[in-house]
Design a protein around this motif. Sequence first.
Motif, PDB file in Angstrom:
ATOM      1  N   GLY A 262      -8.006   2.292   5.206  1.00 56.62           N
ATOM      2  CA  GLY A 262      -8.015   0.948   4.655  1.00 56.62           C
ATOM      3  C   GLY A 262      -6.833   0.677   3.743  1.00 56.62           C
ATOM      4  N   GLN A 263      -6.706  -0.525   3.257  1.00 56.58           N
ATOM      5  CA  GLN A 263      -5.657  -0.945   2.332  1.00 56.58           C
ATOM      6  C   GLN A 263      -6.006  -0.428   0.920  1.00 56.58           C
ATOM      7  OE1 GLN A 263      -2.898  -2.676   3.187  1.00 56.58           O
ATOM      8  NE2 GLN A 263      -3.579  -2.400   5.295  1.00 56.58           N
ATOM      9  N   PRO A 264      -4.961  -0.192   0.059  1.00 55.79           N
ATOM     10  CA  PRO A 264      -5.259   0.239  -1.320  1.00 55.79           C
ATOM     11  C   PRO A 264      -6.085  -0.815  -2.039  1.00 55.79           C
ATOM     12  CG  PRO A 264      -2.894   0.375  -0.851  1.00 55.79           C
ATOM     13  CD  PRO A 264      -3.548  -0.304   0.317  1.00 55.79           C
ATOM     14  N   GLY A 265      -6.950  -0.328  -2.879  1.00 52.16           N
ATOM     15  CA  GLY A 265      -7.789  -1.238  -3.654  1.00 52.16           C
ATOM     16  C   GLY A 265      -7.052  -1.796  -4.869  1.00 52.16           C
ATOM     17  N   ARG A 266      -7.722  -2.653  -5.602  1.00 55.69           N
ATOM     18  CA  ARG A 266      -7.153  -3.250  -6.817  1.00 55.69           C
ATOM     19  C   ARG A 266      -7.115  -2.204  -7.933  1.00 55.69           C
ATOM     20  NH1 ARG A 266     -10.826  -8.173  -7.938  1.00 55.69           N
ATOM     21  NH2 ARG A 266     -12.313  -6.725  -7.092  1.00 55.69           N
TER      22      ARG A 266
ATOM     23  N   ARG B  50      -9.640   3.446  11.070  1.00 52.33           N
ATOM     24  CA  ARG B  50      -8.299   3.509  10.499  1.00 52.33           C
ATOM     25  C   ARG B  50      -8.392   3.465   8.975  1.00 52.33           C
ATOM     26  NH1 ARG B  50      -5.781  -1.490  13.256  1.00 52.33           N
ATOM     27  NH2 ARG B  50      -7.743  -2.128  12.461  1.00 52.33           N
TER      28      ARG B  50
END
Length: 115
Positions: A15-19, A13
């Motif tokens: 992933g979440q957005p990075g910093r 899936r």
Amino acid sequence: PKGVKGLPGSFGRPGQPGRTGPKGDRGFPGQRGQPGLIGFPGLQGLPGSPGTITTGPTRRGFIFTRHSQSTKIPSCPPGTSQIYVGYSLLFVQGNERAHGQDLGTILAKYSYHLL
């Protein structure tokens, strides 16, 4: 003993957005753009301040020249005033060259100002 290499697995899936990363360096200046469209006319300006009143010349008219073919100076015609008196030089020849003068010029001679 080591077994046989397996088949590739399925995609995972997202992933979440990075910093947020650090701010980058300033870029080079771009090229100058095309001229813009002509704008609408501006608003009407404020009225100007009143001008000063000055007096103009008291005499207006024409300057003309009167010539004489004698040594007698011609008199001023009625309604005119004399502004210059002199001699009319019509033609001179010397050094194999001819020189003439326009008798209509102010330097040509008896000049008057018509009132």
